[in-house]
Motif scaffolding. Sequence first.
Motif, short mmCIF file in Angstrom:
data_model
loop_
_atom_site.label_atom_id
_atom_site.label_comp_id
_atom_site.label_asym_id
_atom_site.label_seq_id
_atom_site.Cartn_x
_atom_site.Cartn_y
_atom_site.Cartn_z
N GLU A 11 -21.78 -41.18 -27.61
CA GLU A 11 -22.37 -40.17 -26.52
C GLU A 11 -21.81 -40.35 -24.78
N LEU A 12 -22.09 -40.96 -24.21
CA LEU A 12 -21.78 -42.11 -23.10
C LEU A 12 -20.29 -42.36 -22.77
N ALA A 13 -19.35 -42.09 -24.04
CA ALA A 13 -17.62 -42.20 -23.79
C ALA A 13 -17.19 -41.09 -24.14
N LEU A 14 -18.69 -39.81 -24.65
CA LEU A 14 -17.63 -38.40 -24.76
C LEU A 14 -17.98 -37.85 -23.29
N THR A 15 -19.08 -38.47 -22.34
CA THR A 15 -19.52 -38.00 -21.13
C THR A 15 -18.83 -38.79 -20.41
N VAL A 16 -18.28 -39.42 -20.32
CA VAL A 16 -17.64 -40.08 -19.06
C VAL A 16 -16.26 -39.21 -19.65
N LEU A 31 -8.86 -33.76 -8.38
CA LEU A 31 -8.48 -34.57 -7.39
C LEU A 31 -6.97 -34.30 -7.77
N ILE A 32 -6.33 -33.51 -8.66
CA ILE A 32 -4.83 -33.56 -8.16
C ILE A 32 -4.01 -32.15 -7.68
N ALA A 33 -4.73 -31.20 -8.29
CA ALA A 33 -5.20 -29.99 -7.65
C ALA A 33 -5.13 -29.86 -6.07
N VAL A 34 -6.46 -30.50 -5.67
CA VAL A 34 -6.40 -30.74 -4.36
C VAL A 34 -6.11 -31.39 -3.56
N ALA A 35 -5.12 -32.31 -3.97
CA ALA A 35 -4.52 -33.15 -3.17
C ALA A 35 -2.75 -32.29 -3.88
N TYR A 36 -2.33 -31.50 -4.34
CA TYR A 36 -1.07 -30.31 -4.13
C TYR A 36 -1.35 -29.37 -2.92
N LEU A 37 -3.15 -28.91 -2.78
CA LEU A 37 -3.43 -27.70 -2.88
C LEU A 37 -2.99 -28.31 -1.01
N THR A 38 -3.76 -29.56 -1.10
CA THR A 38 -3.25 -30.74 0.86
C THR A 38 -1.80 -30.24 0.84
N THR A 45 -21.06 -39.03 0.32
CA THR A 45 -20.63 -36.58 0.11
C THR A 45 -19.53 -36.57 -0.28
N PHE A 46 -18.53 -37.69 -1.12
CA PHE A 46 -17.59 -37.22 -2.01
C PHE A 46 -18.44 -37.69 -3.16
N ILE A 47 -18.81 -38.37 -3.39
CA ILE A 47 -19.80 -38.99 -4.74
C ILE A 47 -20.19 -37.41 -4.99
N LEU A 48 -21.19 -37.07 -4.06
CA LEU A 48 -22.07 -35.74 -4.29
C LEU A 48 -20.95 -34.53 -4.50
N ALA A 49 -19.87 -34.42 -3.62
CA ALA A 49 -18.97 -32.86 -4.12
C ALA A 49 -18.22 -33.31 -5.28
N LEU A 50 -18.32 -33.86 -5.86
CA LEU A 50 -17.90 -34.46 -7.85
C LEU A 50 -18.96 -34.59 -8.97
N VAL A 51 -20.07 -34.50 -7.86
CA VAL A 51 -21.01 -34.76 -9.33
C VAL A 51 -21.53 -32.40 -8.95
N ALA A 52 -21.05 -31.84 -8.17
CA ALA A 52 -21.50 -30.98 -7.63
C ALA A 52 -20.94 -29.71 -8.94
N TRP A 53 -19.44 -30.46 -9.92
CA TRP A 53 -19.04 -30.03 -10.75
C TRP A 53 -19.33 -29.79 -11.63
N ALA A 54 -20.17 -30.49 -12.34
CA ALA A 54 -21.08 -30.88 -13.65
C ALA A 54 -21.80 -29.66 -13.61
N LEU A 92 -11.88 -35.51 -18.11
CA LEU A 92 -11.10 -34.43 -18.02
C LEU A 92 -11.34 -33.21 -16.41
N VAL A 93 -12.28 -33.09 -15.56
CA VAL A 93 -12.94 -32.75 -14.65
C VAL A 93 -12.79 -33.21 -13.46
N VAL A 94 -12.50 -34.30 -13.22
CA VAL A 94 -12.51 -35.05 -12.01
C VAL A 94 -10.24 -35.05 -11.70
N GLY A 95 -10.23 -36.07 -12.50
CA GLY A 95 -8.97 -35.87 -12.48
C GLY A 95 -7.85 -34.47 -12.44
#
Length: 177
Positions: free
Chosen positions: A11-16, A27-34, A91-100, A21-24
């Motif tokens: 279950e931990l491996a599936l969650t990670v 972050l790439i989308a944010v980089a290319y939007l920038t 601040t960065f971690i909270l911004a990513l955790v919101a996507w959960a 699959l969400v964070v990768g």
Amino acid sequence: MDLITNSYVVELALTVGKIMLVVGPLLIAVAYLTLAERRVIGFMQLRKGPNVVGPFGMFQPFADALKLMVKETILPAGANEAVFILAPMLTFILALVAWAVIPFGEGLVIADINVGILYLFAISSLGVYGVIMAGWASNSKYAFLGALRSAAQMVSYEVSMTLSIDCNFQHIEATIE
């Protein structure tokens, strides 16, 4: 007990895996939007914009990430080092955790909870603490005043966003009944 058959490890491996699959892509989308923003700004200022790294400047986000990772960390004199370094991480971690709780399709969500919108409001409002921590840790009254001003702006934005989303939910609830 075998590590592979342990349900907690699976279950931990599936969650990670879901998190990656969400964070990768996020972050790439944010980089290319920038990158797109920088190109538009360059066009508006009658210059080329970022076009050196790779074909048509497409590797510029990776060059920017590498530059950011190898930059020297400069701490203000008299700063609380631990809090000063922890503040942007929070601040960065909270911004990513919101996507959960953001669903990407039927059943495609990291944390499927009934109070997802409340979770989103709570996590997004916690980002204020990172800004205040950074201002406080610098041990400068001007940085702290700037942090308080930014925090006030963030709180006022959160209030208006919460009220507008709440009105939408009340309208949806009224149409269902």
